[in-house]
Design an enzyme around this catalytic site. Structure first.
Site, short mmCIF file in Angstrom:
data_model
loop_
_atom_site.label_atom_id
_atom_site.label_comp_id
_atom_site.label_asym_id
_atom_site.label_seq_id
_atom_site.Cartn_x
_atom_site.Cartn_y
_atom_site.Cartn_z
N LYS A 38 18.52 -8.84 25.61
CA LYS A 38 18.39 -8.74 27.07
C LYS A 38 17.39 -7.64 27.45
CE LYS A 38 22.53 -5.94 26.83
NZ LYS A 38 23.98 -5.92 26.95
N TYR A 97 4.41 20.54 41.55
CA TYR A 97 5.02 20.32 42.87
C TYR A 97 6.17 21.27 43.11
CZ TYR A 97 2.61 15.83 43.50
OH TYR A 97 1.69 14.84 43.68
C1 LIG Z 1 24.40 -5.33 25.84
C2 LIG Z 1 25.53 -6.02 25.20
C3 LIG Z 1 25.63 -6.06 23.80
C4 LIG Z 1 24.75 -5.20 22.91
O1 LIG Z 1 25.20 -3.88 23.05
P1 LIG Z 1 24.61 -2.66 22.16
O2 LIG Z 1 25.51 -1.53 22.47
O3 LIG Z 1 23.23 -2.44 22.64
O4 LIG Z 1 24.66 -3.09 20.75
C5 LIG Z 1 26.61 -6.85 23.24
N1 LIG Z 1 27.49 -7.53 24.02
C6 LIG Z 1 27.45 -7.48 25.37
C7 LIG Z 1 28.44 -8.25 26.17
C8 LIG Z 1 26.49 -6.73 25.99
O5 LIG Z 1 26.46 -6.66 27.33
#
Ligand SMILES: *Cc1c(COP(=O)(O)O)cnc(C)c1O
Length: 379
Positions: free
Chosen positions: A37, A270
């Site tokens: 993702k 800044y």
């Molecule tokens: C993002 C996610 C993962 C992967 O998680 P990591 O901690 O990056 O390994 C796995 N399962 C779900 C449901 C997620 O949302």
């Protein structure tokens, strides 16, 4: 002409594959899928996925339909059947796109289950997954719905269930009691849904999946049939406070644009927030919060110049950061030379900690202005 002042994000595909193989070894005989993702945590899903497929990975998890369709472009159906799962469920009206892309929606509610049942009744059987919420209280079928489904398996009629999954809340803390509790709840659901009475008529037993990166390191009890790590694959440490068992994947470098001598009573940046305490030299670096270098790193973090620490002074600007290099030899500090934000001397997790966040957020915030370079694995 490439912009030689542009910051550079180097992604080591060889390290991703090495991490994938290590995770596979951890969970054998279980299968290792991957979380892809957010464009593979911003390292580039289209570049990474085909390498993982060739390394034997057949299970890819994304959040949204668009992510799934984009990933399908580089993982064609006819090429050995890479499965792509949609963690965020079944958006109303997306059924045709999902079927067209041969994507597997993870159904998170009774309403989604009923909608998919209606679709496959008309369009023909297609696999889906089920997610059960065992304590994260975020996404998935809640306790009441879970009990209803277990009590009346006919509610699942017509579904070809490819995967049954849940997700842990506290896996990065091995001592946390929530881990065991969620494991027990998941096992109870899994036992019921894989009962021989349910898996009949040629239907295959669903794959059971509980673990992401950190939970893989909680031990074999948590592995079931299929794990779905993301962070660990991309080099983020899955075990808080312990040495990272994975290889680093990303290197983040930016260029020195200018050097400036400053002295007592001058201020930097800044808000004039940094007061100079004596003669020194500042280097102005061509990267800023628009690139995902968190503004919270102002006067907190550091960069590394030829292996030596140079503290960030003053506020982080949109496109620029100032660091103190007065203690470094001029030979390593010239306009056009590179400094490391993430590299051999400072991990993603180090920089994230200084920014008051976690490696996941740091990685997924890296912007579009980096020149992305891929090395390793014959890239
Ligand atoms: C993002 C996610 C993962 C992967 O998680 P990591 O901690 O990056 O390994 C796995 N399962 C779900 C449901 C997620 O949302």
């Amino acid at each position: 002409m490439p912009d030689s002042f542009a910051p550079v994000l180097t992604v080591d595909l060889g390290a991703i594959l090495a991490n994938y193989r290590l995770l596979c070894t951890q969970v054998r005989p279980g299968l290792c899928g991957v979380a892809m993702k957010a464009d593979a945590y911003a390292v580039g899903a289209a570049m990474v996925a085909p390498h993982l497929k060739r390394a034997g990975c057949n299970h890819f998890f994304v959040a949204t339909v668009d992510e799934g369709l984009a990933l399908r472009q580089v993982l064609p159906q006819f090429d050995g059947g890479a499965r792509i799962y949609l963690l965020n469920g079944l958006p109303p009206g997306a059924e045709r796109d999902i079927a067209g892309g041969d994507l597997i929606p993870i159904l998170n509610s009774m309403a989604e289950i009923e909608r998919w049942q209606a679709f496959v009744r008309a369009a023909g059987s297609r696999p889906a997954g089920l997610q059960f919420d065992t304590g994260l209280n975020r996404l998935g079928l809640g306790r009441d719905d879970s009990l209803r489904l277990i009590g009346d398996p006919h509610l699942l009629n017509g579904l070809d269930i490819a995967v049954v999954m849940s997700h842990l809340a506290c896996a990065d803390d091995p001592e946390h009691p929530a881990n065991r509790l969620q494991l027990d709840r998941f096992r109870e659901i899994a036992d019921n849904l894989t009962a021989p009475s349910l898996v009949t008529g040629g239907r295959t037993r669903p794959l059971l999946s509980l673990a992401a990166s950190s939970s893989i390191f909680l031990g074999a009890d948590y592995h079931f049939d299929l794990v779905r790590p993301g962070a660990a694959l991309y080099g983020i440490n899955p075990v808080l406070g312990a040495p990272n068992p994975l290889q680093p994947v990303v290197r983040l470098q930016a260029k020195i644009l200018q050097l400036r001598e400053v002295d007592l009573n001058m201020t930097v940046g800044y808000g004039a927030s940094h007061q100079v305490r004596g003669p020194t030299v500042l280097a102005t670096i061509g990267v800023g919060y628009a690139d995902g270098i968190f503004r919270s790193l102002g006067s907190r973090g550091a960069v590394y110049v030829a292996g030596q620490r140079a503290p960030i002074v003053g506020r982080i600007s949109m496109d620029l950061i100032t660091v103190d290099v007065g203690h470094l030899p001029a030979s390593v500090c010239q306009p056009g030379m590179s400094v490391d934000f993430i590299g051999p001397d400072q991990s993603i997790d180090d920089l994230a900690r200084d920014a008051g966040t976690i490696g996941y957020e740091l990685l997924t915030h890296l912007g579009t202005r980096f020149q992305r370079r891929y090395v390793g694995a014959g890239a």
